[in-house]
Write an enzyme that holds these catalytic residues in place. Structure first.
Site, short mmCIF file in Angstrom:
data_model
loop_
_atom_site.label_atom_id
_atom_site.label_comp_id
_atom_site.label_asym_id
_atom_site.label_seq_id
_atom_site.Cartn_x
_atom_site.Cartn_y
_atom_site.Cartn_z
N HIS A 318 -1.19 4.90 -2.41
CA HIS A 318 -1.80 4.70 -3.73
C HIS A 318 -2.50 5.97 -4.20
CE1 HIS A 318 -1.06 0.49 -2.78
NE2 HIS A 318 -1.39 0.16 -4.03
N HIS A 361 -8.21 1.41 3.11
CA HIS A 361 -7.80 2.62 3.83
C HIS A 361 -9.03 3.29 4.41
CE1 HIS A 361 -3.49 3.31 3.15
NE2 HIS A 361 -3.65 2.73 1.98
N ASP A 365 -7.54 8.78 5.40
CA ASP A 365 -6.26 8.50 4.74
C ASP A 365 -6.26 9.01 3.31
OD1 ASP A 365 -5.84 7.17 7.07
OD2 ASP A 365 -5.86 5.16 6.20
#
Length: 432
Positions: A318, A361, A365
């Site tokens: 994302h 996350h 990340d």
């Protein structure tokens, strides 16, 4: 005294001498006509490279440029004779190019192309003649002629006109769709290897340990990505060089996600939060895995479409998408569009915050995803804007896909816009 009005290709050396004197180059009559016996056909074939290089070797830059302009004007007026002589029309400037050497609002610049031709040690003495508008809005279409290296041979092409090369854009689309499909399949494999939360609890994380989880934050992060996506689609629709932009978007997106496949397959991190109902899940045979991968691929891996994935933590997909969309929006809109740039950056930063606030996350990340995406975008565009590097042997070896997609894009892509459809007419007139 002007030469006779007969065909230029029928001129004798004496008539070429009269033409040179009429254009104000009488000092070169002996060199060109007496010593090198230049007649009509050879005059039409004369180029700036011939004037600069041996055996002529002219050294006065102003005379070289003025004589080149006069030759281009003569070649343009006699294009039919050029074709009869077997010279390509591309050897002369386009018919619509203004030739005034001192015209207002125009600036001539010359860049020497240092490409080797036909495997010999002689450099291709090609020059690039560009007409830049006085407001620095970009190169005018068809206003540049340059020699570049292609497969060991020297060829000419228009540097001011960017070829959309739609077939390369189609290849880049196939590439990114293949990578997305492969990523979806790897996510299925990774889901089977998710560490047991009872054995491997969430790793310590400063941000996740300090900020309480916001349940609706991840949906907001995806909403930021959707808004950025619509902004970029509008820019692609109206941008004059939309094919090049979309090709770059696909190649960069596909490359980053291919790297993501490797990182999340090699290392399986524990689930970042107890709220995530993630457990190792086996999909049975290969057909079951393919069906699950198709479900992830068709839903774009988004929770807004009902897709729930586990184990794909290193690194955040994302964040990659949101950041890449933001960079394309800000890169391919004019620098004066401050409001659009501010909105784009706000969406990017809030999207990253919402990803972390949702505890979907780890912080590492998101950080790695942002760093890799921004560096790859900046490196790609730096190399693409450096024409000397595009055709180098090193680029073809280390960056073959970049070299393939960008070999015919000469310099930065100007931010010019037009309406891609014939109707409505007022939009075509309004946008260009």
């Amino acid at each position: 005294m002007e030469p006779s009005e007969e065909s230029v290709s029928a001129w004798s050396c004496k008539q070429v001498a009269l033409w040179l004197q009429a254009q104000g180059f009488g000092q070169y009559v002996d060199l060109l006509c007496a010593e090198h016996r230049l007649d009509g056909p050879s005059l039409l074939a004369l180029t700036e490279a011939d004037l600069r290089g041996p055996p002529l070797g002219l050294t006065v830059l102003g005379d070289i440029k003025r004589l080149t302009i006069a030759l281009h004007r003569l070649q343009r007026q006699n294009q039919a004779q050029l074709e009869e002589l077997g010279l390509r029309p591309s050897d002369s400037l386009p018919a619509g190019l203004p030739i005034s050497p001192g015209g207002a609002g125009a600036e001539w610049s010359c860049d020497r192309a240092d490409r080797r031709c036909n495997g010999s040690e002689r450099l291709c003495n090609g020059t690039e003649l560009r007409l830049r508008s006085s407001d620095r809005s970009g190169y005018k279409s068809g206003a540049a002629l340059c020699h570049t290296h292609s497969n060991g041979r020297c060829r000419q092409h228009l540097a001011g006109r960017l070829d959309p090369e739609v077939w390369k854009t189609v290849i880049s689309c196939i590439y990114v769709f293949f990578v997305f499909g492969f990523t979806s399949f790897v996510m299925v494999i990774v889901h089977e290897r998710v560490p047991d939360m009872r054995t491997y609890p969430p790793l310590p994380d400063i941000f996740l340990d300090s900020v309480p989880r916001i349940p609706w934050a991840f949906a907001m992060a995806e909403a930021c990505g959707v808004i950025l996506c619509y902004m970029l689609l509008l820019i692609l629709l109206l941008h004059k060089h939309r094919s090049i932009l979309f090709r770059r978007l696909c190649s960069l997106m596909g490359t980053v996600f291919l790297l993501r496949c490797c990182t999340m397959f090699v290392t399986s991190l524990s689930v970042p939060g107890q709220h995530l109902k993630c457990a190792s899940e086996t999909y049975g045979d290969s057909w079951g895995k393919i069906q699950r991968a198709l479900a992830i691929w068709s839903g774009f891996g988004m929770t807004l479409t009902g897709v729930q994935t586990c184990g794909d933590y290193m690194f955040s997909g994302h964040t990659v998408v949101i950041t890449l969309l933001n960079f394309f929006v800000t890169e391919y809109t004019p620098r004066t569009w401050n409001l659009i740039h501010t909105i784009s950056w706000v969406l990017n930063l809030f999207g990253i915050f919402f990803i972390l606030a949702a505890h979907e996350h780890y912080s590492i990340d998101v950080f790695i995803a942002f760093y890799i995406t921004t560096r790859l975008f900046l490196y790609y565009h730096t190399l693409a804007n450096t024409r000397a590097y595009q055709h180098s042997r090193r680029a073809r070896i280390w960056f073959p896909m970049f070299s393939f997609f960008e070999c015919n894009v000469n310099g930065p892509v100007p931010n010019q816009y037009n309406w891609p459809f014939d109707k409505p007419a007022f939009m075509k007139t309004l946008i260009g």
